[in-house]
Motif scaffolding. Sequence first.
Motif, PDB file in Angstrom:
ATOM      1  N   THR A 162       0.837  -1.188   0.000  1.00 19.18           N
ATOM      2  CA  THR A 162       0.000   0.000   0.000  1.00 19.18           C
ATOM      3  C   THR A 162       0.879   1.247   0.000  1.00 19.18           C
ATOM      4  O   THR A 162       2.090   1.171   0.216  1.00 19.18           O
ATOM      5  N   ARG A 163       0.246   2.383  -0.243  1.00 22.05           N
ATOM      6  CA  ARG A 163       0.997   3.643  -0.246  1.00 22.05           C
ATOM      7  C   ARG A 163       1.594   3.909   1.132  1.00 22.05           C
ATOM      8  O   ARG A 163       2.697   4.453   1.255  1.00 22.05           O
ATOM      9  N   GLU A 164       0.836   3.530   2.179  1.00 19.34           N
ATOM     10  CA  GLU A 164       1.342   3.746   3.529  1.00 19.34           C
ATOM     11  C   GLU A 164       2.587   2.904   3.784  1.00 19.34           C
ATOM     12  O   GLU A 164       3.545   3.363   4.429  1.00 19.34           O
ATOM     13  N   GLU A 165       2.581   1.671   3.270  1.00 23.55           N
ATOM     14  CA  GLU A 165       3.756   0.815   3.447  1.00 23.55           C
ATOM     15  C   GLU A 165       4.963   1.351   2.692  1.00 23.55           C
ATOM     16  O   GLU A 165       6.090   1.285   3.182  1.00 23.55           O
ATOM     17  N   ILE A 166       4.713   1.883   1.491  1.00 18.28           N
ATOM     18  CA  ILE A 166       5.815   2.495   0.734  1.00 18.28           C
ATOM     19  C   ILE A 166       6.368   3.689   1.493  1.00 18.28           C
ATOM     20  O   ILE A 166       7.586   3.910   1.556  1.00 18.28           O
ATOM     21  N   GLN A 167       5.462   4.479   2.083  1.00 24.98           N
ATOM     22  CA  GLN A 167       5.885   5.632   2.882  1.00 24.98           C
ATOM     23  C   GLN A 167       6.758   5.170   4.049  1.00 24.98           C
ATOM     24  O   GLN A 167       7.797   5.777   4.342  1.00 24.98           O
ATOM     25  N   ASP A 168       6.363   4.092   4.715  1.00 25.98           N
ATOM     26  CA  ASP A 168       7.155   3.558   5.832  1.00 25.98           C
ATOM     27  C   ASP A 168       8.518   3.072   5.359  1.00 25.98           C
ATOM     28  O   ASP A 168       9.529   3.251   6.043  1.00 25.98           O
ATOM     29  N   ILE A 169       8.544   2.456   4.188  1.00 27.21           N
ATOM     30  CA  ILE A 169       9.818   1.970   3.639  1.00 27.21           C
ATOM     31  C   ILE A 169      10.760   3.128   3.371  1.00 27.21           C
ATOM     32  O   ILE A 169      11.967   3.058   3.642  1.00 27.21           O
ATOM     33  N   ILE A 170      10.218   4.221   2.836  1.00 25.84           N
ATOM     34  CA  ILE A 170      11.041   5.399   2.542  1.00 25.84           C
ATOM     35  C   ILE A 170      11.634   5.969   3.829  1.00 25.84           C
ATOM     36  O   ILE A 170      12.828   6.285   3.903  1.00 25.84           O
ATOM     37  N   GLU A 171      10.790   6.091   4.870  1.00 22.96           N
ATOM     38  CA  GLU A 171      11.277   6.636   6.143  1.00 22.96           C
ATOM     39  C   GLU A 171      12.295   5.697   6.788  1.00 22.96           C
ATOM     40  O   GLU A 171      13.288   6.153   7.368  1.00 22.96           O
ATOM     41  N   THR A 172      12.059   4.396   6.668  1.00 20.64           N
ATOM     42  CA  THR A 172      13.020   3.424   7.199  1.00 20.64           C
ATOM     43  C   THR A 172      14.342   3.517   6.442  1.00 20.64           C
ATOM     44  O   THR A 172      15.419   3.432   7.043  1.00 20.64           O
ATOM     45  N   GLY A 173      14.257   3.699   5.127  1.00 21.10           N
ATOM     46  CA  GLY A 173      15.464   3.838   4.322  1.00 21.10           C
ATOM     47  C   GLY A 173      16.305   5.021   4.734  1.00 21.10           C
ATOM     48  O   GLY A 173      17.546   4.947   4.744  1.00 21.10           O
ATOM     49  N   GLU A 174      15.648   6.126   5.128  1.00 16.41           N
ATOM     50  CA  GLU A 174      16.411   7.291   5.587  1.00 16.41           C
ATOM     51  C   GLU A 174      17.067   7.005   6.930  1.00 16.41           C
ATOM     52  O   GLU A 174      18.223   7.352   7.159  1.00 16.41           O
ATOM     53  N   ARG A 175      16.315   6.359   7.839  1.00 20.77           N
ATOM     54  CA  ARG A 175      16.876   6.047   9.159  1.00 20.77           C
ATOM     55  C   ARG A 175      18.066   5.098   9.061  1.00 20.77           C
ATOM     56  O   ARG A 175      19.021   5.199   9.837  1.00 20.77           O
ATOM     57  N   GLU A 176      18.003   4.174   8.097  1.00 17.28           N
ATOM     58  CA  GLU A 176      19.075   3.195   7.951  1.00 17.28           C
ATOM     59  C   GLU A 176      20.243   3.725   7.124  1.00 17.28           C
ATOM     60  O   GLU A 176      21.248   3.029   6.953  1.00 17.28           O
TER      61      GLU A 176
END
Length: 462
Positions: free
Chosen positions: A197-211
């Motif tokens: 979902t779009r929300e999951e993609i959004q979470d992936i993007i934020e996780t990618g920045e944190r990592e």
Amino acid sequence: MALDPPAPLELSTAMLQGVEIVGVPIPKDAVLVAGIVTLVALVVLSAFFSSSEIAMFSLPAHRTEALVEDAVPGAKTLKQLKSDPHRLLVTILVGNNLVNIAMSSIATGLLAMYVESQGLAVAIATFGVTAIVLLFGESAPKSYAVENTESWALRISKPLKAAERVLLPLILLFDYLTRVVNKITGGRSAIETSYVTREEIQDIIETGEREGVLDEDEREMLQRTLRFNDTIAKEVMTPRLDMTAVAKESSVEEALETCIQSGHARIPVYEGSLDNVIGVIHIRDLVRDLNYGEALARDMELEDLIEPTLHVPESKNVDDLLTEMRAERLHMVIVIDEFGTTEGLVTMEDLTEEIVGEILEGEEEEPIEYVDDDTVTVKGEVNIEEVNEALDLDLPEGEEFETIAGFIFNRAGRLVEEGETITYDGVEIRVEQVENTRIMKARVVRLETGETEPVDAEEASD
């Protein structure tokens, strides 16, 4: 006197003929060995079906298409299986459940030969088979499938297709029954819905920045791209108050001077009033025809240089608008309201900025300037959504406004002056600059919880 047969020989025969199958005596040892071999085979099949589920439904559709295009062995069968995800899931579940039930039944039968209590045999078989299935039929194979999704999906596609043919009657039956149940309950099989979902993609993007995989600029650009489809023309347009335009009756020299003074390469041309925009002129055409045209400048008319443009409603989706502007090769369109009144204009640069961020020129100021971690200075035209992201706030957007200036006017219920302050839900907003009746700049401060009570603009100005 006749001697009795040796007792040991009778015991040995009784032991060897301890089980009868279809009237044929079978030694217990042979039954035990056959049962263990069958259980091992069933554990392997359980692992096969469990890992198939993970591999098949974890492989993205675009990778399947790429494998088919590259003519990878097994890719066509893989695509065929994934083309009907509901049937694929039923195939895997039917196979897995048959295997697990058979495993439990065989284990119970084997234990019943050696354990006097039927209940104890069932209990041992249940817990024993459950432990074996969890370890060797679920956990280990699924972990392997997660690590080797693509290669394992290709490897098991043909065996899975063969299993589908063998179990076809059961698969057709349960496929039909599950669809009927879903229709009765008004639901839909989760396997038929998108796994991402779009929300999951959004979470992936934020996780990618944190990592550390994405930097801040990349994260912001990706987030803007996701928001792009939910944005309308009214949110990105240059408002009517900021539009620079020329009348149709103006001379070429006047139009050129207006372009130079405004710093714009293109400006709208109106007839009568700004509510009747008839097209757009480009400074390139003005300069070329003024300096290199065959006719004298005084004999040229601005009307001859006007290029057509589009008029679009303020509610038009910018994704569709971008597609239309590219197809029509337009760099500027006019935004109108429901009454046909000119509301503003949208340029190709405005749409580009929605993805890449603000493109500043010369002495132009940043729309949002950070004072500290809890304070920003923003232009009145900045969207509330951008302010919320800057300070992690939750200021509401209304149907009548999208900007921070609109929010201030809505809360105040009247015109405001420089220095006035309003407080809303732990946020303090101070009007920094006003020109005529327009809010040009405001300071937004995120307050500590309980630091202040909500204050209306009227109270703050007293």
